[in-house]
Design a protein around this motif. Structure first.
Motif, short mmCIF file in Angstrom:
data_model
loop_
_atom_site.label_atom_id
_atom_site.label_comp_id
_atom_site.label_asym_id
_atom_site.label_seq_id
_atom_site.Cartn_x
_atom_site.Cartn_y
_atom_site.Cartn_z
N VAL A 63 41.86 57.15 26.11
CA VAL A 63 40.99 56.21 25.41
C VAL A 63 40.02 57.01 24.56
CG1 VAL A 63 39.21 54.43 25.66
CG2 VAL A 63 41.16 54.49 27.25
N ILE A 64 39.92 56.65 23.29
CA ILE A 64 38.91 57.28 22.43
C ILE A 64 37.85 56.22 22.15
CG2 ILE A 64 38.50 58.40 20.20
CD1 ILE A 64 41.48 59.33 20.43
N ALA A 65 36.70 56.42 22.80
CA ALA A 65 35.65 55.41 22.69
C ALA A 65 34.66 55.77 21.58
CB ALA A 65 34.92 55.29 24.03
N ASN A 66 33.99 54.79 21.03
CA ASN A 66 33.03 54.95 19.92
C ASN A 66 33.70 55.60 18.70
OD1 ASN A 66 31.19 54.20 21.90
ND2 ASN A 66 30.73 56.35 22.38
N THR A 84 44.42 54.41 23.31
CA THR A 84 43.64 53.23 22.91
C THR A 84 42.42 53.71 22.15
OG1 THR A 84 44.36 52.11 24.92
CG2 THR A 84 42.46 51.18 23.76
N VAL A 85 42.26 53.23 20.95
CA VAL A 85 41.12 53.63 20.13
C VAL A 85 40.14 52.47 20.10
CG1 VAL A 85 40.38 54.43 17.86
CG2 VAL A 85 42.63 55.11 18.75
N GLN A 86 38.94 52.72 20.64
CA GLN A 86 37.90 51.69 20.59
C GLN A 86 37.02 51.98 19.39
OE1 GLN A 86 36.19 52.13 24.49
NE2 GLN A 86 37.92 51.11 25.49
N GLY A 87 37.15 51.17 18.35
CA GLY A 87 36.49 51.45 17.08
C GLY A 87 37.55 51.67 16.02
N SER A 88 37.17 52.40 14.95
CA SER A 88 38.11 52.64 13.86
C SER A 88 38.75 54.01 13.99
CB SER A 88 37.38 52.55 12.51
OG SER A 88 37.02 51.21 12.26
N ALA A 89 39.88 54.18 13.33
CA ALA A 89 40.55 55.48 13.28
C ALA A 89 40.52 55.98 11.84
CB ALA A 89 42.00 55.35 13.77
N GLY A 90 40.58 57.30 11.69
CA GLY A 90 40.58 57.89 10.34
C GLY A 90 41.98 57.87 9.73
#
Lengths: 270, 554
Positions: A63-66, A84-90
């Protein structure tokens, strides 16, 4: 075991290359080793623990938070497991992924699912330009798997696409499906200018009438029996594409792009 | 500042030194005789090391528009090969067509101190020189491309006398700041624009009614009469066409004893025998070079792997585009001057044609007797990137290694080459000739390529190693103009080399007609076409070095 969570501590000014943080590369590593991995941050390197607080131990669910829009290359070459990406991804989200699942709760940058080979990528917000495309100079874009975008996508979605499904609930930008060799792009919303530009083969499945260029010929109205089978395959998705009310089998078919091989098709719901 | 290089085993063929222990002294950038009563400031103990002059690449595509087209066409070439900065070097990238800085670093790290761009289109010469000005450490120079330009062909159609053509050639050299004259597919680049898709040695360009043979004779005569040291540098007709060995032999014969350099001759040495109608003409070509003392050649060896071919020969590049790998290519027209074709290639050892091309190149190297007349090139990047030179040197110096490699290539190609029966192994002295002394002599570099007192101190020091690839890939020390630029195969100091040119005389009256021509036909004005000396020096790091012409006039 709880998911291995990387919570961003602060937003760095420069972009971060997240490619080392994928399931197969973290499996079996000690927490200290993971903390010591160096990520490229602009022109410098930064330790993982300088950027993230780390918790949990299940490397098969990361999980990648913030998360925010400067974390590039999330899930690069992912072979299995879930991110799981919480927020936006580049940019370059899920580039060349070979399997597994990536889910992003907000937006993704340009080149999401670039040269993706297999697996499932879901973006709940919008995606940038060149979704499922090839890297500049390369001749083959997405080669398999499924991408679902609940919002809108930028220009050139599916550029040089070769196989697989791109499902877009919102609108698509200009040149959607440009230079496609094969594969399927379905767009529920509006498409921009020049859809299917220079496409050779492949299918654009549209809910609304597009502005087609002169390279496409109207081939008349058809009832296509493969469409119910295609929609049935979407049934398990967390998406409007799974909704039986959105399915159809009656379409107007346009063939093109005659400036290229001309064996592509644009199917428009009627 | 006096530097002493002590006790190295010196290979300096220009002075007849073949593996003798010598001390070398360097003062103010130049090699000096042993000075009396001067304190040695720095001494390098080179006992057991091999010492040569800095190597010179006489044919390498390192400047000009085609390089940038290749870079744009192949971003993956740069993505896959990033080079990080160090305390003294800057970052860059690229394998087949590296960025300018990386080009300079990698050459220096192999012991090279000069490289010559063999296809400077006069109309693009400014860009070519600016690009080369960005290549660190190396000395450079350009061969100016003539032979398919509208102005020259008009002169020949109008049967202008040789003197007028000499003036035009000298003027172009002056305007484009070159050191030699190059011809690419004489008249063929122009013929392509008039829809001819092949042009044999005696076939007329359909518009100008002149033949490649006439163009070669006219330009070779001009080069000789102007006293330019480097012979006419010729990329022949029919590159890559099976059966072109006859054309090449005819080209040698037809030049009538005038000095001529045949470049990347491997691509021009193909026969039509065998089941695949493709065979080696290597032995015939080598024998002809041995017989014609006026002919020199570089090989343009291919080595297996991914590269890109970049050439002015749009006619042949267009014909070869079907072999592009990856499948993308560019051909373009360059005003009235020339053309350009960029086609990526992947040479494969299991491909019959590629495997035989590899063997043909090596046959030519090994069967030409005189190392002063054959030079080490891969026609970078067309046969292989220049970084493969150490591997190529090992193939030439190590017969068992060569035969091991031969045993792995396409079996039909093995049957079609005599390579396995050739015993010759190049010696260190011969390698020093074909990469240093011979090159400096044939280009006309007065004070490079030899370790004579008075010469600029371009010196490379290797650790003797039976694995010649390892040895030549990583010199212990490289000195450029007396400064230590590479230590243990790593750049330790970045310097900037000079640009070598020649200045033969011409009649200034020629500009009257050229002025009218430029105003009527070209997009560039005559005044802008001419590159001034200041453009090389105004950035504070470039310089021009005028090499003498044979008449003695500068």
């Amino acid at each position: 075991m709880s998911a291995m969570t990387f919570a961003l501590k602060h937003r760095p000014a420069q972009r971060v290359d997240m490619s080392p943080l994928v399931c197969q590369r973290l499996e079996g590593l000690d927490p200290a080793d993971i903390a010591a991995i160096e990520l490229i941050n602009g022109k410098r390197k930064i330790r993982v623990d300088a950027l993230f607080s780390i918790s949990g131990s299940d490397a098969q669910h990361i999980v990648i938070a913030n998360s925010f829009a400067k974390l590039d290359f999330i899930g690069r070459e992912l072979q299995g497991g879930q991110i799981t990406v919480q927020g936006s991804a580049g940019a370059y989200l899920g580039m060349a992924m070979q399997g597994g699942v990536i889910k992003v709760s907000q937006d993704a940058g340009m080149f999401a699912a670039c040269e993706m080979k297999n697996g499932y990528l879901q973006i709940d917000g919008n995606a940038g330009d060149f979704l499922g495309a090839a890297l500049p100079g390369n001749k083959q874009g997405m080669k398999g798997g499924t991408v679902l975008v609940k919002g809108d996508v930028g220009a050139r979605a599916g550029d040089h696409m070769r196989r697989g499904n791109i499902l877009i609930e919102g609108d698509a930008g200009d040149y959607c499906g440009s230079r496609m060799t094969a594969g399927t792009i379905a767009v529920m919303g509006q498409t921009g200018r020049y859809p299917g530009y220079a496409m050779r083969r492949g299918t654009l499945l549209l809910w609304r009438q597009p502005m087609l260029s002169a390279g496409f010929n109207d081939c008349g109205a058809h009832t296509l029996s493969f469409l119910p089978i295609l929609f049935a395959s979407f049934r398990g998705l967390d998406s409007r594409f799974a909704d039986a009310g959105e399915a159809f089998n009656r379409v107007r078919r346009y063939g093109g792009d005659m400036a290229e091989l001309g064996r592509g098709e644009v199917l428009v719901r009627i | 500042m006096l530097i002493k290089l002590t006790g190295g085993t010196v290979y300096d063929p220009a002075n007849g030194v073949d593996g003798k222990k010598r001390d070398i002294y360097i003062q103010d950038g130049r090699i000096v005789s042993r000075p009396q009563d001067v304190q040695v400031d720095q001494e390098y103990d080179l006992r057991g090391k091999v010492v040569m002059a800095g190597a010179i690449d006489m044919h390498t595509h390192i400047g000009g528009g085609k390089g940038n087209i290749a870079r744009i066409l192949l971003p993956e070439d740069h993505r896959a090969d990033p080079v990080v900065r160090t305390a003294v070097t800057r970052s860059g990238s690229g394998h087949a067509m590296p960025s300018t800085l990386v080009t300079g670093y990698r050459y220096a790290e192999m012991g090279y101190t000069a490289g010559f761009e063999p296809a400077v289109l006069p109309v693009n010469a400014r860009q070519a020189h600016m690009e080369m000005a960005d290549i660190p450490i190396l000395d450079k120079g350009g061969y100016v491309l003539l032979g398919s330009g509208d102005y020259l062909l008009r002169m020949m159609t109008a049967k202008k006398d040789q003197q007028a053509i000499n003036d035009y050639v000298a003027w172009t050299l002056h305007a484009a700041k070159g050191i030699a004259i190059k011809v690419v597919n004489a008249g063929g680049i122009s013929a392509f624009k008039f829809n001819q898709r092949k042009l044999d040695l005696d076939e007329k360009n359909s518009h100008y009614e002149v033949t490649p043979r006439q163009i070669l004779q006219t330009l070779a005569t001009a080069v000789k009469e102007l006293g330019i040291t480097h012979p006419l540098h010729v990329h022949g007709c029919n590159l890559g066409v099976p059966g072109n060995v006859e054309t090449t032999l005819d080209t040698m014969q037809g030049i009538g004893g005038l000095p001529m350099h045949l470049t990347h001759i491997q691509f021009h040495s193909y026969g039509t025998e065998g089941d695949f109608k493709f065979s080696s003409g290597g032995a015939q070509i080598a024998e002809a070079i041995n017989r014609h003392k006026n002919i020199t050649a570089d090989v343009g060896q291919i080595l297996f792997g991914q590269t890109v071919t970049a050439s002015g020969d749009n006619m042949r590049q267009h014909a070869n585009h079907q072999f592009a790998n990856p499948n993308k290519w560019v051909c373009m027209d360059i005003e009235c001057d020339a053309g350009c074709g960029v086609v990526p290639f992947k040479y494969r050892d299991q491909n019959f044609v590629n495997a035989l091309q590899w063997a043909i190149g090596l046959e030519i190297y090994l069967l030409v007797d005189d190392p002063w007349r054959v030079f080490l090139t891969t026609d970078h990047p067309n046969g292989a990137p220049f970084t493969s030179y150490p591997h190529l040197i090992r193939l030439l110096m190590d017969r068992s290694f060569r035969n091991d490699m031969l045993a792995t290539i396409h079996p039909e190609a093995q049957k079609m080459t005599t390579l396995g029966s050739i015993d010759r192994e190049y010696t260190l002295n011969e390698i020093a000739i074909m990469t240093r002394a011979g090159v400096a002599k044939i280009i006309g570099l007065q004070d490079r390529g030899a370790l004579s007192p008075g010469n600029w101190a371009d010196i490379t020091v290797y650790s003797d190693d039976p694995d010649r690839e390892k040895m030549f890939a990583r010199p212990d020390y490289v000195f450029k103009d007396g400064e230590l630029v590479v230590r243990d195969g790593q750049v330790v100091k970045v310097t900037w080399g000079t640009t070598h040119i020649v200045k033969p005389d011409w009649d200034p009256g020629i500009e009257k007609d050229l002025q009218k021509y430029f105003d009527r036909y070209l997009t560039m004005k005559l005044g802008n076409f001419k590159i001034s000396d200041d453009e090389f020096t105004e950035d504070g790091r470039g310089s021009l070095t005028v090499q003498p012409t044979r008449g003695g006039a500068l």
